[in-house]
Motif scaffolding. Sequence first.
Motif, mmCIF file in Angstrom:
data_model
loop_
_atom_site.group_PDB
_atom_site.id
_atom_site.type_symbol
_atom_site.label_atom_id
_atom_site.label_comp_id
_atom_site.label_asym_id
_atom_site.label_seq_id
_atom_site.Cartn_x
_atom_site.Cartn_y
_atom_site.Cartn_z
ATOM 1 N N ASP A 10 0.872 -1.065 0.002
ATOM 2 C CA ASP A 10 -0.214 0.406 0.221
ATOM 3 C C ASP A 10 0.876 1.290 0.162
ATOM 4 N N LEU A 11 0.802 2.038 -0.906
ATOM 5 C CA LEU A 11 1.622 3.167 -1.016
ATOM 6 C C LEU A 11 0.427 4.374 -0.359
ATOM 7 N N LYS A 12 -0.757 4.716 0.100
ATOM 8 C CA LYS A 12 -1.280 5.547 0.532
ATOM 9 C C LYS A 12 -0.352 6.916 1.547
ATOM 10 N N SER A 24 11.825 3.332 -11.495
ATOM 11 C CA SER A 24 10.805 2.720 -12.253
ATOM 12 C C SER A 24 9.836 1.963 -11.703
ATOM 13 N N THR A 25 9.997 0.358 -10.311
ATOM 14 C CA THR A 25 8.794 0.499 -10.257
ATOM 15 C C THR A 25 8.066 1.472 -9.128
ATOM 16 N N LEU A 26 8.261 2.143 -8.722
ATOM 17 C CA LEU A 26 7.257 2.694 -7.792
ATOM 18 C C LEU A 26 6.713 4.046 -8.334
ATOM 19 N N VAL A 27 7.487 4.571 -9.690
ATOM 20 C CA VAL A 27 6.708 5.403 -10.591
ATOM 21 C C VAL A 27 5.207 4.604 -11.220
ATOM 22 N N ASN A 28 5.865 3.604 -11.603
ATOM 23 C CA ASN A 28 4.658 2.650 -12.517
ATOM 24 C C ASN A 28 3.184 2.572 -11.773
ATOM 25 N N ALA A 29 3.191 2.679 -10.013
ATOM 26 C CA ALA A 29 3.279 2.076 -8.993
ATOM 27 C C ALA A 29 2.113 3.393 -8.737
ATOM 28 N N LEU A 30 3.354 4.306 -8.841
ATOM 29 C CA LEU A 30 2.004 5.440 -8.709
ATOM 30 C C LEU A 30 1.146 6.404 -9.847
#
Length: 340
Positions: A199-201, A223-229
């Motif tokens: 969860d990135l809330k 990049s994985t983080l950016v794609n999730a955001l």
Amino acid sequence: MDRHVGAVIARDWKHLDEDDVRVRPGRGSRPRTRQRPAHEDAVSGLVVAVDRGRYRVLVRQSKRKEILVTAMRARELGRKGVVVGDQVALVGDVSGQPDALARVVRVEPRTSVLRRTADDTEDVERIVVANADQLVIVTALADPEPRTGMIDRCLVAARDAGMDALLCLTKADLASPEKLLGIYGPLEVPAFSTRRGGDLKELRELLTDRMSVLVGHSGVGKSTLVNALVPDAGRAVGRVNAVTGRGRHTSSSALALELPEGGWIIDTPGVRSFGLAHIPPEDLILGFPDLVEGATRCPSHCSHLEETCALDAWVAEGHTSPARLESLRRLLTNRGDEES
């Protein structure tokens, strides 16, 4: 010159024509001016990407409509660079059509500039981004192993740029974040740990309505983080080399992406070093707030490397960890250490 000859020339000058006289070229009738066009009809935009001399600029036409315009730098800008995050003024074809090309005629004053050098001996500064107000230091907890030296360098750079810092610890499913949180928690640097599919809330709340730039080693999961955001970002994801422990560069240039909740994140190419040659040695300690007060006890002009340095006693009294002082001294003695 003989006086008689001079008198003859003076008397007969009117018999000469233009072929007998060397005429120097004039400067022209139009005087040169330093004034530049005001470009009062220019439209404003945000530079979201830079690629081989072309700039992708987001232009808002209304609250609900925005277009991407491709532009080149106008000659009148001189050597002034244009980077991701810049607010610029455009003239020319700003329709955003595939073959359209506008010109960047003005770069608005920057509120912040994040700089780095290739290493600590490089004279040339590189502007990473402009106008960001938060530096997100992305560090993997494993694969590759975290390097506190890189974190410390980024904290110094953030302080120099006047930006807030946020520590984002990725791959928490592979290792515990407790050790790093114990080191940087006392510095009051906000920290957040992520795991694949987590969860990135909380992280979204820290990014909302801010211009944040993500910086970190290759392979740490930016990049994985950016794609999730930003689900439609489509940033390429790489793997870490099992032999070297280093990641492959999957992002070749900085890219600004708008968050659904409001605000922006700027993804930057992975780096293997973050040079601080542009920061004077005496200012490096300002990026170590847990050591600044202890340095007030030092003798005048202390380089913090002498035996008389008061920082050793400061650490011995338990004000901060020995690792923090060791990191500062590593920067002072060998700031070109790319592995730090």
